[in-house]
Design a protein around this motif. Structure first.
Motif, PDB file in Angstrom:
ATOM      1  N   PHE A 108      23.419  -4.268 -51.028  1.00  0.00           N
ATOM      2  CA  PHE A 108      22.831  -3.009 -51.634  1.00  0.00           C
ATOM      3  C   PHE A 108      21.571  -2.722 -51.214  1.00  0.00           C
ATOM      4  N   LEU A 109      20.691  -3.431 -50.946  1.00  0.00           N
ATOM      5  CA  LEU A 109      19.117  -3.186 -50.248  1.00  0.00           C
ATOM      6  C   LEU A 109      19.459  -2.505 -49.090  1.00  0.00           C
ATOM      7  N   GLY A 110      20.229  -3.283 -48.092  1.00  0.00           N
ATOM      8  CA  GLY A 110      20.421  -2.940 -46.928  1.00  0.00           C
ATOM      9  C   GLY A 110      20.904  -1.155 -46.791  1.00  0.00           C
ATOM     10  N   GLY A 111      21.875  -0.909 -47.853  1.00  0.00           N
ATOM     11  CA  GLY A 111      22.297   0.375 -47.850  1.00  0.00           C
ATOM     12  C   GLY A 111      21.139   1.245 -48.102  1.00  0.00           C
ATOM     13  N   ILE A 112      20.149   0.819 -48.709  1.00  0.00           N
ATOM     14  CA  ILE A 112      19.239   1.978 -49.032  1.00  0.00           C
ATOM     15  C   ILE A 112      17.892   1.913 -47.815  1.00  0.00           C
ATOM     16  N   THR A 113      17.405   0.666 -47.616  1.00  0.00           N
ATOM     17  CA  THR A 113      16.431   0.717 -46.497  1.00  0.00           C
ATOM     18  C   THR A 113      16.864   0.196 -44.986  1.00  0.00           C
ATOM     19  N   GLY A 114      18.189  -0.154 -44.791  1.00  0.00           N
ATOM     20  CA  GLY A 114      18.715  -0.477 -43.575  1.00  0.00           C
ATOM     21  C   GLY A 114      18.555  -1.898 -43.801  1.00  0.00           C
ATOM     22  N   LEU A 115      19.371  -2.841 -42.832  1.00  0.00           N
ATOM     23  CA  LEU A 115      19.442  -4.302 -43.039  1.00  0.00           C
ATOM     24  C   LEU A 115      18.038  -4.934 -42.629  1.00  0.00           C
ATOM     25  N   PRO A 116      17.385  -4.344 -41.288  1.00  0.00           N
ATOM     26  CA  PRO A 116      16.261  -5.221 -41.069  1.00  0.00           C
ATOM     27  C   PRO A 116      15.224  -5.288 -42.076  1.00  0.00           C
ATOM     28  N   ASP A 117      14.957  -4.072 -42.787  1.00  0.00           N
ATOM     29  CA  ASP A 117      13.878  -4.017 -43.995  1.00  0.00           C
ATOM     30  C   ASP A 117      14.520  -5.083 -45.080  1.00  0.00           C
ATOM     31  N   ALA A 118      15.594  -5.004 -45.272  1.00  0.00           N
ATOM     32  CA  ALA A 118      16.199  -5.850 -46.261  1.00  0.00           C
ATOM     33  C   ALA A 118      15.985  -7.329 -46.082  1.00  0.00           C
ATOM     34  N   PHE A 119      16.021  -7.697 -44.696  1.00  0.00           N
ATOM     35  CA  PHE A 119      15.767  -8.952 -44.408  1.00  0.00           C
ATOM     36  C   PHE A 119      14.356  -9.429 -44.650  1.00  0.00           C
ATOM     37  N   ARG A 120      13.455  -8.370 -44.071  1.00  0.00           N
ATOM     38  CA  ARG A 120      12.027  -8.716 -44.288  1.00  0.00           C
ATOM     39  C   ARG A 120      11.689  -8.715 -45.598  1.00  0.00           C
ATOM     40  N   ALA A 121      12.215  -7.953 -46.566  1.00  0.00           N
ATOM     41  CA  ALA A 121      12.133  -8.382 -47.896  1.00  0.00           C
ATOM     42  C   ALA A 121      12.594  -9.702 -48.239  1.00  0.00           C
ATOM     43  N   ALA A 122      13.797 -10.185 -47.770  1.00  0.00           N
ATOM     44  CA  ALA A 122      14.165 -11.614 -48.149  1.00  0.00           C
ATOM     45  C   ALA A 122      13.514 -12.563 -47.747  1.00  0.00           C
TER      46      ALA A 122
END
Length: 393
Positions: A345-359
């Motif tokens: 869900f987050l990757g669809g909004i921000t892109g997977l790299p930013d989702a991984f950084r958040a994680a």
């Protein structure tokens, strides 16, 4: 440790068998595609296994106590065998495939709970960390052996031979379970089992569940690494292969660390290292950097997984270990269900790299908090000695 070599060999083979059993079905979606199954139906059939696994977790400890640890392993292996043979004969029948997947998920769930409980009861605290680390090598070995064989058979058109690998793995699980000495014969089986209320009142166990939940965040995030690497023009194997090699390496050559220092002092730093690796992988622009991140991740998961399993027995007295193991696995299962959904869900909004950084940031923050909690637990009890009566109160 040498006096436990025979037991270790059988436990490693049992671990190899149960993980080989489930990893054969990593290609199950591809098999369903060969049957021209619709995406919706395929999703239901793939998910049925994991739903059954999660639903059985809360009851795994109770069943293990009522049936007996070794007998539960034998019965669970039979469920795995029955389900996989049912799938082999199900053809294109959706109800038959669904039923087989449910039976297989139940068998897999019960076997893991009983297997970890057996180790926790049979192995003394002094060598528990290194024993669990070596046993966990069996969970990675199928990636190098069974999975390539399954892929070769399925994609070369030998579908029935592909499906036949899982029943063979179930037979291995049955044989190794049957070969184990009954715990009541060795005097390691508790005469009376404890309650869930007593378990949650064990000093350190709530912290263990929180620690396992936080460890599962970077652990479950790995399912999206391949996609992120591919989107960046890199090969996913550049991350995955170093993960497996590093995890095996630390479990074989670095296992002594888990017996020399308090395991609670390693738990949070181990999954923090996994968070650092995910953060680095989100910026990786070369194969070398991605492989380096995979190596760091492998070191982290190589320690974190066996540590959390061993800590159940460090914290809980023998009469609580079956329930303690089942709740630990349930906690990790829930995370493995929720984290991929959240990342997707987050990757669809921000892109997977930013989702991984958040994680990664959440993981690192959680690691600091969990480490402080472990330090607090350590001030009130001597961790690694909980198997002695009266220390898990």
């Amino acid at each position: 440790m040498h006096q436990y070599r025979s037991l270790l060999f059988r436990i490693v083979l049992a671990t190899f068998g149960i993980y080989a059993f489930t990893e054969v079905y990593y290609l199950f979606a591809n098999y369903l595609a060969e049957l021209d199954m619709s995406s919706a139906r395929a999703g239901i059939l793939v998910g049925a296994f994991f739903a059954s696994t999660i639903l059985c977790r809360p009851f795994g400890g109770v069943i293990t106590e009522r049936l007996g640890v070794r007998r539960t392993m034998i019965a669970a292996a039979c469920l795995c065998g029955a389900g996989s043979l049912g799938l082999l004969g199900a053809g294109m029948s959706f109800p038959a495939i669904f039923a087989a997947r449910v039976v297989m998920g139940a068998g897999f769930s019960l076997f893991l709970v009983a297997l970890a409980t057996y180790q926790g009861l049979a192995i003394p605290e002094q060598v528990r960390g290194s024993f669990f680390a070596l046993a966990c090598v069996g969970s990675i070995a199928p990636l190098f052996t069974i999975l390539p064989a399954a892929e070769a058979l399925l994609f070369s058109g030998h579908v029935r031979l592909y499906l036949g690998l899982a029943p063979l793995a179930a037979v291995l699980c049955f044989a190794m379970s049957f070969s184990l000495e009954p715990l009541d014969a060795s005097g390691a089986l508790p005469k009376n089992w404890g309650t869930f209320a007593e378990l949650m009142g064990s000093r350190g166990y709530p912290t263990l569940l929180l620690s396992a939940l936080c460890f599962s965040l970077p652990d479950a995030a790995i399912v999206y690494v391949a996609r992120m690497a591919s989107e960046g023009g890199l090969s996913p194997s550049a991350f995955m292969i170093p993960v497996a090699l590093a995890a095996i390496g630390v479990r074989i050559f670095g296992r002594g660390l888990l017996d020399r220092i308090p395991r609670t002092s390693v738990a949070a730093p181990a999954f923090a290292l996994m968070g650092v690796a995910l953060f680095g992988a989100s910026y990786a622009a070369s194969t070398f950097v991605l492989a380096l991140c995979g190596t760091l991740y492998g070191v982290g998961v190589g320690y974190a997984h066996p540590i959390h399993l061993a800590l159940v027995s460090d914290i809980a007295v023998p009469s609580l270990r079956a329930k303690g193991t089942s709740l630990l696995y349930l906690t990790m299962d829930i995370a493995w269900f929720a984290v991929p959904l959240g990342l997707g869900f987050l990757g669809g909004i921000t892109g997977l790299p930013d989702a991984f950084r958040a994680a990664a940031f959440v993981t690192l923050g959680a690691a600091v908090g969990i480490h402080l909690l472990w330090l607090r637990v350590g001030r009130t009890r001597s961790m690694g000695k909980a198997s002695e009566p009266g220390l898990a109160e």
